[in-house]
Every structure is written in structure tokens, then in C-alpha cells.
Design an enzyme around this catalytic site. Structure first.
Site, PDB file in Angstrom:
ATOM      1  N   ARG A 138       0.880  -1.178   0.000  1.00  0.00           N
ATOM      2  CA  ARG A 138       0.000   0.000   0.000  1.00  0.00           C
ATOM      3  C   ARG A 138       0.910   1.218   0.000  1.00  0.00           C
ATOM      4  O   ARG A 138       1.750   1.376   0.890  1.00  0.00           O
ATOM      5  CB  ARG A 138      -0.888   0.007   1.249  1.00  0.00           C
ATOM      6  CG  ARG A 138      -1.558   1.354   1.482  1.00  0.00           C
ATOM      7  CD  ARG A 138      -2.614   1.327   2.541  1.00  0.00           C
ATOM      8  NE  ARG A 138      -3.807   0.653   2.055  1.00  0.00           N
ATOM      9  CZ  ARG A 138      -4.990   0.688   2.663  1.00  0.00           C
ATOM     10  NH1 ARG A 138      -5.130   1.357   3.798  1.00  0.00           N
ATOM     11  NH2 ARG A 138      -6.031   0.055   2.160  1.00  0.00           N
ATOM     12  N   HIS A 177      -7.691   1.118  -6.031  1.00  0.00           N
ATOM     13  CA  HIS A 177      -7.804   0.193  -4.887  1.00  0.00           C
ATOM     14  C   HIS A 177      -8.495  -1.083  -5.381  1.00  0.00           C
ATOM     15  O   HIS A 177      -9.633  -1.375  -5.012  1.00  0.00           O
ATOM     16  CB  HIS A 177      -8.608   0.873  -3.775  1.00  0.00           C
ATOM     17  CG  HIS A 177      -8.507   0.207  -2.443  1.00  0.00           C
ATOM     18  ND1 HIS A 177      -7.651  -0.849  -2.190  1.00  0.00           N
ATOM     19  CD2 HIS A 177      -9.164   0.450  -1.265  1.00  0.00           C
ATOM     20  CE1 HIS A 177      -7.780  -1.217  -0.905  1.00  0.00           C
ATOM     21  NE2 HIS A 177      -8.706  -0.454  -0.343  1.00  0.00           N
ATOM     22  N   GLN A 225     -10.233  -3.869  -3.044  1.00  0.00           N
ATOM     23  CA  GLN A 225     -11.512  -3.451  -2.472  1.00  0.00           C
ATOM     24  C   GLN A 225     -12.658  -3.741  -3.431  1.00  0.00           C
ATOM     25  O   GLN A 225     -13.709  -4.258  -3.044  1.00  0.00           O
ATOM     26  CB  GLN A 225     -11.466  -1.944  -2.167  1.00  0.00           C
ATOM     27  CG  GLN A 225     -12.757  -1.410  -1.613  1.00  0.00           C
ATOM     28  CD  GLN A 225     -13.057  -1.966  -0.224  1.00  0.00           C
ATOM     29  OE1 GLN A 225     -12.203  -1.905   0.660  1.00  0.00           O
ATOM     30  NE2 GLN A 225     -14.242  -2.519  -0.013  1.00  0.00           N
ATOM     31  N   ASP A 271     -17.471   7.165  -0.454  1.00  0.00           N
ATOM     32  CA  ASP A 271     -16.196   6.987   0.252  1.00  0.00           C
ATOM     33  C   ASP A 271     -15.893   8.303   0.966  1.00  0.00           C
ATOM     34  O   ASP A 271     -16.562   9.325   0.731  1.00  0.00           O
ATOM     35  CB  ASP A 271     -15.101   6.618  -0.778  1.00  0.00           C
ATOM     36  CG  ASP A 271     -13.763   6.239  -0.134  1.00  0.00           C
ATOM     37  OD1 ASP A 271     -13.731   6.004   1.094  1.00  0.00           O
ATOM     38  OD2 ASP A 271     -12.757   6.179  -0.865  1.00  0.00           O
ATOM     39  N   CYS A 307     -16.316   1.484   1.408  1.00  0.00           N
ATOM     40  CA  CYS A 307     -15.161   0.610   1.646  1.00  0.00           C
ATOM     41  C   CYS A 307     -14.678   0.663   3.082  1.00  0.00           C
ATOM     42  O   CYS A 307     -13.969  -0.240   3.520  1.00  0.00           O
ATOM     43  CB  CYS A 307     -14.030   0.973   0.684  1.00  0.00           C
ATOM     44  SG  CYS A 307     -13.318   2.608   0.959  1.00  0.00           S
ATOM     45  N   ARG A 317     -13.281  -8.768   1.849  1.00  0.00           N
ATOM     46  CA  ARG A 317     -11.879  -8.476   1.541  1.00  0.00           C
ATOM     47  C   ARG A 317     -11.047  -9.727   1.773  1.00  0.00           C
ATOM     48  O   ARG A 317     -10.168 -10.064   0.978  1.00  0.00           O
ATOM     49  CB  ARG A 317     -11.357  -7.334   2.444  1.00  0.00           C
ATOM     50  CG  ARG A 317     -11.961  -5.974   2.185  1.00  0.00           C
ATOM     51  CD  ARG A 317     -11.566  -5.417   0.844  1.00  0.00           C
ATOM     52  NE  ARG A 317     -10.116  -5.307   0.696  1.00  0.00           N
ATOM     53  CZ  ARG A 317      -9.369  -4.307   1.174  1.00  0.00           C
ATOM     54  NH1 ARG A 317      -9.929  -3.299   1.809  1.00  0.00           N
ATOM     55  NH2 ARG A 317      -8.060  -4.283   0.975  1.00  0.00           N
TER      56      ARG A 317
HETATM   57  N1   CP Z   1     -11.073  -0.300   2.930  1.00  0.00           N
HETATM   58  C1   CP Z   1      -9.783  -0.355   3.271  1.00  0.00           C
HETATM   59  O1   CP Z   1      -8.877  -0.572   2.454  1.00  0.00           O
HETATM   60  O2   CP Z   1      -9.574  -0.199   4.603  1.00  0.00           O
HETATM   61  P1   CP Z   1      -8.175  -0.005   5.344  1.00  0.00           P
HETATM   62  O3   CP Z   1      -7.665   1.361   4.990  1.00  0.00           O
HETATM   63  O4   CP Z   1      -8.516  -0.119   6.812  1.00  0.00           O
HETATM   64  O5   CP Z   1      -7.230  -1.075   4.891  1.00  0.00           O
HETATM   65  N1  NVA Z   2     -10.160   6.764  -0.629  1.00  0.00           N
HETATM   66  C1  NVA Z   2      -9.651   6.293   0.630  1.00  0.00           C
HETATM   67  C2  NVA Z   2      -9.823   4.820   0.744  1.00  0.00           C
HETATM   68  C3  NVA Z   2      -9.385   4.226   2.041  1.00  0.00           C
HETATM   69  C4  NVA Z   2      -9.503   2.737   2.105  1.00  0.00           C
HETATM   70  C5  NVA Z   2      -8.201   6.686   0.775  1.00  0.00           C
HETATM   71  O1  NVA Z   2      -7.435   6.549  -0.180  1.00  0.00           O
HETATM   72  O2  NVA Z   2      -7.836   7.176   1.851  1.00  0.00           O
END
Ligand code: CP
Ligand code: NVA
Length: 308
Positions: A107, A134, A137, A225, A266, A294
Site C-alpha cells: 500500500r 484500490h 476493495q 467513500d 469501503c 476483503r
Molecule cells: N477499505 C480499506 O482498504 O480499509 P483499510 O484502509 O482499513 O485497509
Molecule cells: N479513498 C480512501 C480509501 C481508504 C480505504 C483513501 O485513499 O484514503
């Protein structure tokens, strides 16, 4: 060896097979405790590195648990604790990690970190979120939709709010799984043009509708989101909130969508900002099924990456 970098760059039949395998693996675990092993142990003897340059609850825990259920081992690494955060190149990091582990999930912020990791690693790399996409997700979201409503092909998905990284992966999925997507949000936060182009190029109807009530009419699924993503400057918070407030998903908006519409987020959610608690905890909401899925979706993704 397969990298799982994005939904639009992964073979369509492979994506479908992963969703189907995820469902089968979920059903096979029915009634077991979370810590129980699967009957099959396809990751036995495998080591998986989970690298986080941004915070995470779901991605971190679901990957870690998923690997263990399949018999593998994990190491969870924070980017800032690694030499990666202190000037070592991505390419060298990728080459070194490939000597120790069988699979890398990362990530990160800039998607070039992910693509460079994939270019120089000798083992599969999985995108655990970048500023732009993502995909894990949205694999879970497609699985969740189909559990509740059957095939997603031909359905209408409405994305309300910020056209962000999660929205881009939804557009990629629209093209690959054959559904339509209506975006409703402020023009300054429209989704990435190339993601819209991909979905349209694959025959999906992508509509931009500034009026949220019109947008949700006939929706099979309404998604939102956070209004401020991890890569967004905190200094932009107030301006973004002001732009996005008209696109809050609340009971009145879900009533316009109609009784058959599902609601997804998400997570993490900022309750009573992008979505009200009444919607999050209400009859349309499947947000915790998404979170659970997930785990199952990523197990199938990891198996596909490793060919096991
Ligand atoms: N939805 C998601 O990716 O959550 P986290 O940021 O907690 O991993
Ligand atoms: N759009 C959000 C998703 C988190 C899982 C971010 O990138 O922070």
C-alpha cells in the site's frame, strides 16, 4: 507469475474466476472459527510481505488472516521502518525482498512505486491501494453485490461524492464485469478521465449527473467513500467538505434510489459526513459484508498470483 496491480490490467476471465473461487472458499469455511485453517493449504511454506506506507485496518488484517488460513506466513512491514523510507530505491528493495519472500503486497502513495516494485520483483506484487486505485476493495465489492443480488453485469452502480482512487477501480470493474456507472459529485472531483475511458471503451454506460437525486434513480447499488483520502492535503479539508456536502448519502437519497438498492462504503467511514449513520446501519447497507469479503477475495487473488 501474475501481478495483481489493477482491475483494468488483469484478464477479465481471471477476474471472474477469482470472484467465483472466493465465494467457494468462503462457503467452504462456513461455521469455522476465524483462526481455523482451510482444508486446502495452498500457501503452505510460503512467506508473504505486507508493506504499508499508509495506515490500514482492513487490508492489513484481512491479508494477514487470509495468508494464515491458507497455511502461509506473513510479515507486516511499515514503509517508514524500512530502508525504502530512507532512500533505498524501489528497484533494490524489490530485488532484495524477492530473495526472502514469495509474494509482496504493498500500500503506497504514488502508483509508480507499485509499478517499479512489480517491474523489479521476481515474485508477484499486489496493489493494496495507491493514490489512484484500490483494486482489492472492488473485487470484494463485486463479490458482495453478487452475494446479495446475483450477477452484477447490466446493473446500475451510482458513485456519490469524490471521484477518487476507489471510484477509479469501480470504473475499471464496470468495464471488466459489464455494469454501468453513474457518477454524481462536484465537477472539480470528477473521476480520472482514463478510468472513465476504459469503462466506456469496454461498452459500459458512464454518466456524469450533478444532481444526486436524479443520479440514484433506478440504482442497484449506491457507493460512497471518505471526502478526504489519505493522499489528500488536510489543508483542503474544509473546501472539499463544502463541495461534497450536497452529495452526502442519507436516508432521503436512499429513498430516491428505491428499496432494492444496496449501499456500500469501503470503510473507514466518517459517519454523518459522506454517509449518515442511519444509512450505514440501515436496511440497504452491506458495509460489513464488504469488509468481510476483503478476506475471501484477497485469498483468491493471492492464489491466482502464485498459481496455487
Ligand atoms: N477499505 C480499506 O482498504 O480499509 P483499510 O484502509 O482499513 O485497509
Ligand atoms: N479513498 C480512501 C480509501 C481508504 C480505504 C483513501 O485513499 O484514503
Amino acid at each position: 507469475m501474475n501481478h495483481f496491480l489493477d482491475i483494468h490490467t488483469t484478464d477479465r476471465a481471471a477476474l471472474r474466476a477469482m470472484i467465483d473461487q472466493a465465494g467457494a472458499m468462503k462457503r467452504a469455511r462456513s461455521g469455522r472459527s476465524r483462526g481455523a485453517c482451510d482444508d486446502e493449504q495452498p500457501l503452505a511454506g510460503r512467506m508473504v510481505a505486507l508493506i504499508f506506507e499508509k495506515p490500514s485496518t482492513r487490508t492489513r488484517v484481512s491479508f494477514d488472516v487470509g495468508v494464515r488460513q491458507m497455511g502461509g506466513q506473513t510479515m507486516v512491514l511499515s514503509g517508514s521502518d524500512m530502508q525504502l523510507g530512507h532512500g533505498e530505491t524501489i528497484a533494490d528493495t524489490a530485488r532484495v525482498l524477492s530473495r526472502y519472500v514469495d509474494l509482496i503486497m504493498i500500500r503506497t502513495y504514488d502508483e509508480t512505486v507499485l509499478s517499479e516494485m512489480a517491474e523489479f520483483a521476481d515474485v508477484p506484487v499486489i496493489n493494496g491501494l495507491t493514490d489512484r486505485t484500490h483494486p482489492c476493495q472492488i473485487m470484494a465489492d463485486v463479490m458482495t453485490f453478487e452475494e446479495h443480488r446475483g450477477p452484477i453485469a447490466g446493473r446500475k452502480v451510482v458513485w456519490a461524492g469524490d471521484g477518487n482512487n476507489v471510484c477509479a477501480s469501480f470504473l475499471h470493474a464496470a468495464g471488466q464485469f459489464g455494469f454501468d456507472l453513474t457518477f454524481t459529485g462536484p465537477a472539480r472531483l470528477d473521476p480520472q478521465a482514463d478510468a472513465i475511458g476504459f469503462a466506456r471503451g469496454r461498452g459500459s454506460k458512464v454518466i456524469i449527473e450533478r444532481d444526486p437525486e436524479k443520479a440514484v434513480a433506478g440504482a442497484d447499488l449506491v457507493v460512497t467513500d471518505t471526502w478526504v483520502s489519505m493522499h489528500d492535503a488536510q489543508s483542503a479539508r474544509e473546501r472539499r467538505h463544502n463541495m461534497l456536502r450536497p452529495y452526502q448519502v442519507n436516508e432521503a437519497l436512499m429513498a430516491q434510489a428505491g428499496p432494492k438498492a444496496l449501499f456500500m462504503h469501503c470503510l473507514p467511514a466518517h459517519r454523518d459526513e459522506e454517509a449518515t449513520s442511519a444509512v450505514m446501519d440501515g436496511p440497504h447497507s452491506v458495509v460489513f459484508d464488504e469488509a468481510e469479503n476483503r478476506l475471501h477475495a484477497q485469498k483468491a487473488i493471492m492464489r491466482w498470483c502464485l498459481g496455487v
